[in-house]
Scaffold this motif. Structure first.
Motif, PDB file in Angstrom:
ATOM      1  N   TYR A 137       0.677  -1.012   0.080  1.00 49.42           N
ATOM      2  CA  TYR A 137       0.050  -0.076  -0.025  1.00 49.42           C
ATOM      3  C   TYR A 137       0.809   1.398   0.005  1.00 49.42           C
ATOM      4  O   TYR A 137       0.571   2.289  -0.843  1.00 49.42           O
ATOM      5  N   PRO A 138       1.874   1.440   0.922  1.00 46.37           N
ATOM      6  CA  PRO A 138       2.581   2.463   1.000  1.00 46.37           C
ATOM      7  C   PRO A 138       3.289   2.725  -0.382  1.00 46.37           C
ATOM      8  O   PRO A 138       3.802   3.895  -0.635  1.00 46.37           O
ATOM      9  N   ILE A 139       3.847   1.936  -1.143  1.00 42.43           N
ATOM     10  CA  ILE A 139       4.454   2.010  -2.260  1.00 42.43           C
ATOM     11  C   ILE A 139       3.393   2.902  -3.227  1.00 42.43           C
ATOM     12  O   ILE A 139       4.087   3.590  -3.938  1.00 42.43           O
ATOM     13  N   GLY A 140       2.593   2.250  -3.522  1.00 39.86           N
ATOM     14  CA  GLY A 140       1.459   3.147  -4.234  1.00 39.86           C
ATOM     15  C   GLY A 140       1.150   4.633  -3.830  1.00 39.86           C
ATOM     16  O   GLY A 140       1.170   5.488  -4.823  1.00 39.86           O
ATOM     17  N   HIS A 141       1.095   4.726  -2.692  1.00 36.76           N
ATOM     18  CA  HIS A 141       1.233   6.232  -2.116  1.00 36.76           C
ATOM     19  C   HIS A 141       2.245   6.995  -2.514  1.00 36.76           C
ATOM     20  O   HIS A 141       2.317   8.169  -2.843  1.00 36.76           O
ATOM     21  N   TYR A 142       3.481   6.313  -2.304  1.00 36.47           N
ATOM     22  CA  TYR A 142       4.658   7.108  -2.781  1.00 36.47           C
ATOM     23  C   TYR A 142       4.559   7.516  -4.411  1.00 36.47           C
ATOM     24  O   TYR A 142       5.088   8.905  -4.778  1.00 36.47           O
ATOM     25  N   GLU A 143       4.009   6.539  -4.959  1.00 36.63           N
ATOM     26  CA  GLU A 143       4.194   6.701  -6.655  1.00 36.63           C
ATOM     27  C   GLU A 143       3.276   7.949  -7.025  1.00 36.63           C
ATOM     28  O   GLU A 143       3.406   8.568  -7.731  1.00 36.63           O
ATOM     29  N   PHE A 144       1.810   7.801  -6.083  1.00 30.71           N
ATOM     30  CA  PHE A 144       0.920   8.743  -6.354  1.00 30.71           C
ATOM     31  C   PHE A 144       1.498  10.369  -5.952  1.00 30.71           C
ATOM     32  O   PHE A 144       1.325  11.053  -6.588  1.00 30.71           O
ATOM     33  N   LEU A 145       2.173  10.203  -4.846  1.00 34.69           N
ATOM     34  CA  LEU A 145       2.727  11.586  -4.391  1.00 34.69           C
ATOM     35  C   LEU A 145       3.516  12.254  -5.482  1.00 34.69           C
ATOM     36  O   LEU A 145       3.562  13.534  -5.788  1.00 34.69           O
ATOM     37  N   ARG A 146       4.501  11.253  -6.106  1.00 34.75           N
ATOM     38  CA  ARG A 146       5.424  11.670  -7.084  1.00 34.75           C
ATOM     39  C   ARG A 146       4.549  12.060  -8.192  1.00 34.75           C
ATOM     40  O   ARG A 146       4.877  13.294  -8.775  1.00 34.75           O
ATOM     41  N   ARG A 176       0.599  18.624 -10.357  1.00 32.12           N
ATOM     42  CA  ARG A 176      -0.117  19.488  -9.495  1.00 32.12           C
ATOM     43  C   ARG A 176      -1.577  19.724  -9.704  1.00 32.12           C
ATOM     44  O   ARG A 176      -2.156  20.790 -10.461  1.00 32.12           O
ATOM     45  N   PRO A 177      -2.311  18.462  -9.645  1.00 31.62           N
ATOM     46  CA  PRO A 177      -3.715  18.930  -9.795  1.00 31.62           C
ATOM     47  C   PRO A 177      -4.242  19.885  -8.863  1.00 31.62           C
ATOM     48  O   PRO A 177      -3.676  20.175  -7.967  1.00 31.62           O
ATOM     49  N   GLU A 178      -5.507  20.532  -9.320  1.00 31.25           N
ATOM     50  CA  GLU A 178      -5.852  21.624  -8.527  1.00 31.25           C
ATOM     51  C   GLU A 178      -6.826  20.973  -7.258  1.00 31.25           C
ATOM     52  O   GLU A 178      -6.813  21.577  -6.189  1.00 31.25           O
ATOM     53  N   ILE A 179      -7.614  19.576  -7.139  1.00 30.78           N
ATOM     54  CA  ILE A 179      -8.041  18.984  -6.352  1.00 30.78           C
ATOM     55  C   ILE A 179      -7.647  17.433  -6.299  1.00 30.78           C
ATOM     56  O   ILE A 179      -7.473  16.719  -7.269  1.00 30.78           O
ATOM     57  N   VAL A 180      -7.460  17.018  -4.785  1.00 30.15           N
ATOM     58  CA  VAL A 180      -7.436  15.387  -4.942  1.00 30.15           C
ATOM     59  C   VAL A 180      -8.607  15.021  -4.309  1.00 30.15           C
ATOM     60  O   VAL A 180      -8.929  15.602  -3.005  1.00 30.15           O
ATOM     61  N   HIS A 181      -9.257  13.947  -4.627  1.00 26.88           N
ATOM     62  CA  HIS A 181     -10.454  13.446  -3.943  1.00 26.88           C
ATOM     63  C   HIS A 181     -10.463  12.110  -3.640  1.00 26.88           C
ATOM     64  O   HIS A 181     -10.209  11.382  -4.402  1.00 26.88           O
ATOM     65  N   ILE A 182     -10.224  11.859  -2.202  1.00 29.01           N
ATOM     66  CA  ILE A 182     -10.198  10.375  -1.993  1.00 29.01           C
ATOM     67  C   ILE A 182     -11.434   9.875  -1.646  1.00 29.01           C
ATOM     68  O   ILE A 182     -12.285  10.430  -1.075  1.00 29.01           O
ATOM     69  N   GLN A 183     -11.492   8.574  -2.152  1.00 26.93           N
ATOM     70  CA  GLN A 183     -12.733   7.967  -1.887  1.00 26.93           C
ATOM     71  C   GLN A 183     -12.872   6.987  -0.585  1.00 26.93           C
ATOM     72  O   GLN A 183     -13.933   6.937   0.093  1.00 26.93           O
ATOM     73  N   TRP A 184     -11.623   6.442  -0.166  1.00 25.71           N
ATOM     74  CA  TRP A 184     -11.484   5.569   0.926  1.00 25.71           C
ATOM     75  C   TRP A 184     -10.500   5.668   1.730  1.00 25.71           C
ATOM     76  O   TRP A 184      -9.404   5.863   1.027  1.00 25.71           O
ATOM     77  N   SER A 185     -10.445   5.710   2.888  1.00 25.99           N
ATOM     78  CA  SER A 185      -9.184   5.511   3.765  1.00 25.99           C
ATOM     79  C   SER A 185      -9.162   4.113   4.304  1.00 25.99           C
ATOM     80  O   SER A 185      -9.864   3.779   5.488  1.00 25.99           O
ATOM     81  N   ARG A 186      -8.239   3.157   3.896  1.00 26.67           N
ATOM     82  CA  ARG A 186      -8.159   1.754   4.411  1.00 26.67           C
ATOM     83  C   ARG A 186      -6.998   1.645   5.293  1.00 26.67           C
ATOM     84  O   ARG A 186      -7.042   0.767   6.287  1.00 26.67           O
ATOM     85  N   VAL A 187      -5.969   2.597   5.238  1.00 27.15           N
ATOM     86  CA  VAL A 187      -4.787   2.333   6.324  1.00 27.15           C
ATOM     87  C   VAL A 187      -4.662   3.746   6.668  1.00 27.15           C
ATOM     88  O   VAL A 187      -3.720   4.520   6.027  1.00 27.15           O
ATOM     89  N   PRO A 188      -5.313   4.100   7.449  1.00 30.68           N
ATOM     90  CA  PRO A 188      -5.029   5.831   7.880  1.00 30.68           C
ATOM     91  C   PRO A 188      -3.647   6.264   8.340  1.00 30.68           C
ATOM     92  O   PRO A 188      -3.448   7.275   7.845  1.00 30.68           O
ATOM     93  N   ARG A 189      -2.864   5.364   8.857  1.00 33.53           N
ATOM     94  CA  ARG A 189      -1.620   5.746   9.199  1.00 33.53           C
ATOM     95  C   ARG A 189      -0.895   6.226   7.891  1.00 33.53           C
ATOM     96  O   ARG A 189      -0.150   7.458   7.947  1.00 33.53           O
ATOM     97  N   PHE A 190      -0.690   5.532   6.853  1.00 35.03           N
ATOM     98  CA  PHE A 190      -0.199   5.846   5.669  1.00 35.03           C
ATOM     99  C   PHE A 190      -1.095   7.077   4.884  1.00 35.03           C
ATOM    100  O   PHE A 190      -0.550   7.875   4.054  1.00 35.03           O
ATOM    101  N   ASP A 191      -2.334   6.995   5.001  1.00 27.85           N
ATOM    102  CA  ASP A 191      -3.202   7.733   4.332  1.00 27.85           C
ATOM    103  C   ASP A 191      -2.915   9.240   4.888  1.00 27.85           C
ATOM    104  O   ASP A 191      -3.010  10.332   4.028  1.00 27.85           O
TER     105      ASP A 191
END
Length: 389
Positions: A81-90, A96-111
């Motif tokens: 899971y955190p590997i995907g988050h790292y790639e998303f952040l890159r 630089r999108p204007e809005i990020v819209h998250i649908q679910w938080s499954r692992v709150p610590r990493f989210d």
């Protein structure tokens, strides 16, 4: 200039809903990218040329055999899971999108880590709260979720009842940043032009002229499938000509909490289609019944309810979450875990087909006026633009 919106659901928990929202936003004039993982259950997932989908999560875990080992799959996905988050952040830093819209938080610590870094770039983060307290957190610690909800810029819930429950469950969150967005209608398949109750019953092998109760969706304990079974036996004691249609996959982790398939198949006039039902095969389950039932013990909002109403099917719901608010008096509301009340409601419904026809028309009106893609997209765009002011 188009509003640049990125939607995020790493685990594809609500893939059809997500695509409905994404395509609706495109139709409303936004530029949308959808970041997620590969959906293994259905090759007919409604990919759209309008939306750029990027499956950056759980790479290497897109093997269908893993579906037979849900616990192993859950562990492996958690580790990656955190590997995907790292790639998303890159990608966020590059584009630089204007809005990020998250649908679910499954692992709150990493989210929480991801949300903080997105906000550090000056990008607002919106979070939809589909379940006020998710099933996995019902008996656990919800403080990690509270940290997420306190951190994001805007929270979306699906009904006023959900908002009340949310603010009661998370009193540290400001009511000012919680908005109500109705669950968008999304039919999971293209319905044939000649589709009808007759053709639906023919496909499912159900007699044409019998009264039919419908249930569709994952078969889990909280959805009250055992309550429905008990109610159906009571119904049959008075009217043995009534039939029941159940379509959906039994959750492999809950087999000890629900009636075995062998028991369900022994009940006369019970038609069970067990297993994952592909999107393009779902429509008969909503067109065939005279009345659709949702005997849930616990839920906040239901896609099956919205879909059934969109197919003009009258409904019976339990008094939980936002279900009574959604039907708005157009149906029956019964207590949860009460087979007798469910049986009585079904018998009353099936005693007056003229009333059912009136209800079917109003169901379609409710969905068109409150849950259509156009209505939901316009409201979302207004919220996004307010955050950017």
């Amino acid at each position: 200039m188009k509003l640049e919106v990125w939607q995020l659901d790493p685990a594809q928990i609500t893939p059809f809903y997500n695509f409905a929202v994404c395509t609706a936003l495109v139709d409303a004039g936004c530029s949308v990218r959808y970041f997620t993982s590969q959906y293994l259950y259905d090759t007919e997932l409604g990919d759209s040329e309008k939306v750029r989908k990027e499956t950056i999560y759980f790479r290497g875990l897109n093997h269908k055999w893993l579906l037979n080992y849900p616990r192993l799959r859950r562990v492996l996905r958690g580790l990656s899971y955190p590997i995907g988050h790292y790639e998303f952040l890159r990608a966020v830093r590059r584009n630089r999108p204007e809005i990020v819209h998250i649908q679910w938080s499954r692992v709150p610590r990493f989210d929480l880590w991801l949300i903080s870094r997105i906000q550090n770039l000056g990008i607002p983060v919106v979070h939809t709260v589909h379940d006020v307290v998710p099933l996995y957190a019902l008996k656990g610690d919800i403080r990690p979720l509270a940290a997420i909800y306190e951190k994001v810029d805007c929270l979306l819930v699906h009904t006023d009842a959900n908002k009340t429950d949310f603010l009661r469950s998370f009193p540290s969150v400001s009511p000012d940043k919680v908005s109500v967005i109705p669950l968008v209608e999304y039919k999971e398949a293209v319905v044939p032009e000649d589709a009808s109750r007759e053709s639906a019953r023919r496909i499912l092998g159900i007699p044409q002229n019998v009264p039919l109760i419908g249930y569709f969706g994952s078969i889990r304990h909280y959805k009250g499938i055992d309550v429905l079974g008990d109610a159906f036996l009571k119904i049959q004691a008075e009217h043995p000509e009534v039939h029941l249609l159940i379509g959906g996959k039994i959750d492999p982790l809950e087999k000890d909490k629900i009636p075995p398939v062998s028991v369900l198949r022994e009940i006369p006039n019970l038609h069970l289609v067990e297993g994952y039902i592909p999107a393009n095969e779902t429509w008969p389950f909503f067109l065939a019944p005279n009345i659709f039932v949702l005997p849930y013990r616990h839920i906040y909002q239901s896609a099956a309810l919205i879909t059934a109403m969109g197919f003009r099917c009258p409904v019976i719901v339990t008094d939980v979450g936002g279900l009574p608010e959604t039907i708005d008096g157009n149906g029956w509301i019964i207590p949860p875990e009460d087979p007798g009340a469910l049986a009585n409601a079904v018998l009353e419904a099936l005693s007056d087909y003229d009333r059912l026809e009136t209800m079917s028309r109003r169901s379609a009106w409710i969905i068109e006026e409150r849950h259509s893609k156009m209505v939901v997209a316009r409201t979302l765009v207004e919220i996004y633009r307010e955050l950017l002011r």
